[in-house]
Write a protein that holds these residues in place. Structure first.
Motif, PDB file in Angstrom:
ATOM      1  N   ALA A 408     -14.278  -2.729   1.553  1.00 10.20           N
ATOM      2  CA  ALA A 408     -12.872  -2.359   1.308  1.00 10.20           C
ATOM      3  C   ALA A 408     -12.634  -2.122  -0.184  1.00 10.20           C
ATOM      4  N   ARG A 409     -13.240  -2.965  -1.010  1.00 10.81           N
ATOM      5  CA  ARG A 409     -13.056  -2.816  -2.455  1.00 10.81           C
ATOM      6  C   ARG A 409     -13.740  -1.540  -2.969  1.00 10.81           C
ATOM      7  N   ALA A 410     -14.888  -1.239  -2.389  1.00 11.18           N
ATOM      8  CA  ALA A 410     -15.609  -0.025  -2.802  1.00 11.18           C
ATOM      9  C   ALA A 410     -14.748   1.204  -2.536  1.00 11.18           C
ATOM     10  N   ALA A 411     -14.033   1.169  -1.413  1.00 14.00           N
ATOM     11  CA  ALA A 411     -13.185   2.298  -1.042  1.00 14.00           C
ATOM     12  C   ALA A 411     -12.010   2.455  -1.999  1.00 14.00           C
ATOM     13  N   GLU A 412     -11.586   1.340  -2.580  1.00 20.34           N
ATOM     14  CA  GLU A 412     -10.444   1.359  -3.508  1.00 20.34           C
ATOM     15  C   GLU A 412     -10.853   1.800  -4.913  1.00 20.34           C
ATOM     16  N   ALA A 413     -12.154   1.774  -5.181  1.00 20.76           N
ATOM     17  CA  ALA A 413     -12.640   1.977  -6.548  1.00 20.76           C
ATOM     18  C   ALA A 413     -12.133   3.264  -7.188  1.00 20.76           C
ATOM     19  N   ASN A 414     -12.068   4.330  -6.374  1.00 17.65           N
ATOM     20  CA  ASN A 414     -11.656   5.615  -6.934  1.00 17.65           C
ATOM     21  C   ASN A 414     -10.173   5.881  -6.759  1.00 17.65           C
ATOM     22  N   ASP A 415      -9.492   4.925  -6.182  1.00 15.48           N
ATOM     23  CA  ASP A 415      -8.069   5.110  -5.893  1.00 15.48           C
ATOM     24  C   ASP A 415      -7.244   4.496  -7.030  1.00 15.48           C
ATOM     25  N   GLU A 416      -5.979   4.745  -6.966  1.00 11.30           N
ATOM     26  CA  GLU A 416      -5.110   4.142  -7.982  1.00 11.30           C
ATOM     27  C   GLU A 416      -4.848   2.678  -7.685  1.00 11.30           C
ATOM     28  N   ASP A 417      -5.021   2.316  -6.425  1.00 12.22           N
ATOM     29  CA  ASP A 417      -4.749   0.926  -6.040  1.00 12.22           C
ATOM     30  C   ASP A 417      -5.714  -0.024  -6.727  1.00 12.22           C
ATOM     31  N   THR A 418      -5.220  -1.226  -6.988  1.00 15.31           N
ATOM     32  CA  THR A 418      -6.116  -2.260  -7.531  1.00 15.31           C
ATOM     33  C   THR A 418      -6.719  -3.022  -6.347  1.00 15.31           C
ATOM     34  N   GLY A 419      -7.684  -3.886  -6.652  1.00 14.62           N
ATOM     35  CA  GLY A 419      -8.335  -4.690  -5.607  1.00 14.62           C
ATOM     36  C   GLY A 419      -7.346  -5.585  -4.885  1.00 14.62           C
TER      37      GLY A 419
END
Ligand SMILES: [Fe+2]
Ligand SMILES: [Fe+2]
Length: 603
Positions: A408-419
């Motif tokens: 899930a965190r890997a998917a967020e890596a390129n997003d604006e969302d934080t962990g």
């Protein structure tokens, strides 16, 4: 043809010879000769007997000869004498045998009268009306031992009526009689000639006790197997909790105070050995039919405290105070004072130790025996196995959660969302599911599955994910593929089924027009409907390239009243109502997360 059959067939010349030999060897005379000459004494007697007969016959003939020639006076006397001489060899053995028989019969009769006296069982002779007319020594001993007033009191209550139905020659029984702690088993026989009864009784107290123990052990064993069977039948990795099973095991081991059924413990001390060698644990007992663990933690240092649990190297120790060679008061000194306080007077116990886990079960009433010890060991072994399974399940569960988190965190890596976004979406979704009163397993599952809603973004190009301005048509199209990518990544695994469902449906609108399936109403799974509102609320609270971070109040206003992007009809009204009902908790989840994030950043 050279066959075994042909070999055995005799030749023509041999046949009569063999038949003659067989006839001679099979005759009675031959058998007597064989028998007599096989024994030297008999052979010598037979020869002596033969000579005697010959001499006597010779004398007889001589007398007869004299009579014919002399006609002497003493003919009759000599004639009788010679006849008697011939008969002597026949008369002597007859006389000896008769005397021998008389002596043996007399001796047998004497020993038979002693026989019942030497019998360890009760032996009685009853008259035709049931009056005891003879009782042996064991019966007298049993009367003394049980303190009964007469031999009749040793017999079953209705024995007088019962003996009337006895068929002569057919033993009747066994019939049991209990006197205090003593259990007796009787067999009745009838003497048809005398019209009297012969009674034989045996003390089966020990046998009865063992039968009882065996029956209880069998019942316990059956319960244990059923318990194990049920646990294995309903075993589910996700819902398996060792503590719940420990309580169930205690339920099987502890006495509910009814006094019926198998012999069970009144208290159980379950302790674990820590790294310093101390034993720590709680005492369990039953109150109003329910197992309760006493809150006080009992800690025992075996080097300083005396406690029975530390006894022996053997894995099972059983003890009854009567066997300790001391008084009941002295027996208490073998136990830790806290154990004594909780259990009361300790009469008997069984301990079982396996690895670092020890169980001490306290019993009252009847003695504890090997059956009880084996049962305790059986349940403990089973419990330890459950503990090991539970530890392994916990390990696997943790590894699984860690992997899911990482994904899930890997998917967020390129997003604006934080962990922290995914953690919060987990928490909101969990809280909403609880308010909706959904199944506990579903609520628990939501708590780690919601975070994977955007996992499909790992397939979307980072430039699209990070683009500051509005997306072009193809870019938007690519972005809208992330639900399907996510479902594909999460695949068919049953453990990730809910996560895949959420990934696929968290952008559907309740009144339609969402993507990727343009589903409507209850056609959208409840998981997707919940995560939709949780995800949008969190997005509203955060600053994005196209908007500032909104306050809780503003975010709630947008969700409930709508703005140029969000429409309240996009949400399931029930889910929205549940969300609104816990808005304080939702706000707190966000604030706590922010604090956590700040403290991490400061570090
Ligand atoms: Fe999404
Ligand atoms: Fe999200």
């Amino acid at each position: 043809m050279d066959t075994p059959g042909n070999d055995q067939t005799p030749g023509k010349g041999q046949e009569p010879q063999m038949a003659e030999g067989q006839a001679r060897e099979g005759s009675v005379t031959w058998k007597i000769i064989e028998y007599v000459f096989d024994k030297p004494f008999l052979a010598a007697s037979a020869v002596g007997f033969g000579i005697h007969i010959l001499l006597a016959v010779n004398e007889f003939i001589t007398i007869r000869g004299n009579y014919i020639t002399d006609l002497g006076q003493d003919f009759v006397t000599n004639y009788i004498y010679a006849t008697f001489k011939i008969l002597i060899p026949f008369l002597i053995p007859f006389a000896i045998t008769s005397i021998g028989k008389m002596i043996t019969t007399r001796s047998n009769k004497t020993s038979l009268t002693y026989f019942p006296e030497a019998n360890p069982d009760i032996v009685m002779k009853l008259s035709h009306s049931g009056e005891p007319i003879y009782i042996n020594r064991s019966a007298k001993g049993m009367m003394e031992c049980t303190g009964v007033s007469g031999p009749e009191a040793l017999l079953p209550e209705n024995y007088r009526e019962m003996i009337q139905d006895i068929v002569p020659g057919t033993p009747h029984g066994p019939i049991r009689k209990t006197i205090g702690q003593t259990e007796l088993a009787y067999t009745f026989n009838c003497f048809p000639d005398e019209l009297a009864y012969f009674v034989s009784g045996r003390d089966i107290t020990q046998k009865a006790r063992l039968e009882d123990a065996l029956a209880h052990a069998h019942e316990n064993f059956t319960n244990m197997v059923d318990f194990l069977d049920e646990k294995l039948d309903t075993f589910e990795e996700e819902t398996f909790r060792f503590d719940a099973h420990t309580m169930e095991m205690m339920d099987h081991l502890l006495d509910d105070g009814t006094g019926s059924g198998p012999h069970r413990a009144t208290h159980i001390f379950m302790a674990e050995r820590d790294s310093a060698g101390s034993l720590k644990g709680h005492i369990y007992k039953k109150e109003a039919g329910r197992v309760v663990g006493l809150p006080e933690l009992i800690e025992i240092d075996p080097s300083q405290d005396r406690v029975a649990i530390t006894l022996g190297e053997k894995d099972v120790v059983l003890s009854n105070w009567e066997d300790s060679g001391s008084t009941l008061e002295e027996y208490q000194r073998g136990f830790h004072h806290m154990v004594r306080q909780r259990v009361g007077t300790i009469e008997r116990f069984i301990t079982y130790r396996s690895g670092d886990v020890a169980i001490l079960a306290f019993f009252k009433g009847r003695r504890v025996d090997d059956f009880d010890a084996r049962e305790l060991k059986g349940l403990s072994v089973f419990s330890n196995s459950l503990k090991r399974i539970s530890d392994k399940v916990e390990e696997t569960r943790n590894a699984f959660r860690y992997t899911v988190d990482a994904l899930a965190r890997a998917a967020e890596a390129n997003d604006e969302d934080t962990g922290e976004h995914i953690v919060r979406v987990n928490d909101y979704s969990h809280a909403i599911a609880e308010v909706l009163g959904l199944e506990q397993s579903f609520i628990d599952n939501m708590h780690y599955s919601a975070q994977m809603h955007d996992v499909g973004k790992v397939h979307v190009h980072p430039d699209i994910l990070r683009k500051k301005g509005p997306l072009t048509g193809p870019e938007r199209k690519e972005m809208m593929m992330h639900p399907e990518y996510g479902a594909r990544i999460l695949g068919e695994s049953p453990r990730l089924a809910l996560a895949a469902e959420i990934a696929l449906t968290h952008h559907e609108n309740f009144t339609g027009g969402g993507y990727p399936g343009d589903l409507k109403g209850n056609g959208i799974p409840i998981s997707g409907r919940i995560v939709k509102v949780a995800d949008i609320y969190d997005a509203l609270r955060q600053a994005r390239s196209y908007k500032p971070a909104f306050s809780h109040e503003r975010a709630m206003e947008i969700i409930t009243r709508g703005d140029h992007i969000t429409n309240p009809s996009d949400f399931d009204p029930e889910v929205l109502a549940a969300f609104v009902s816990i808005e304080r908790e939702i706000s707190r989840i966000y604030d706590d997360s922010l604090l956590r994030e700040k403290s991490w950043t400061a570090k």
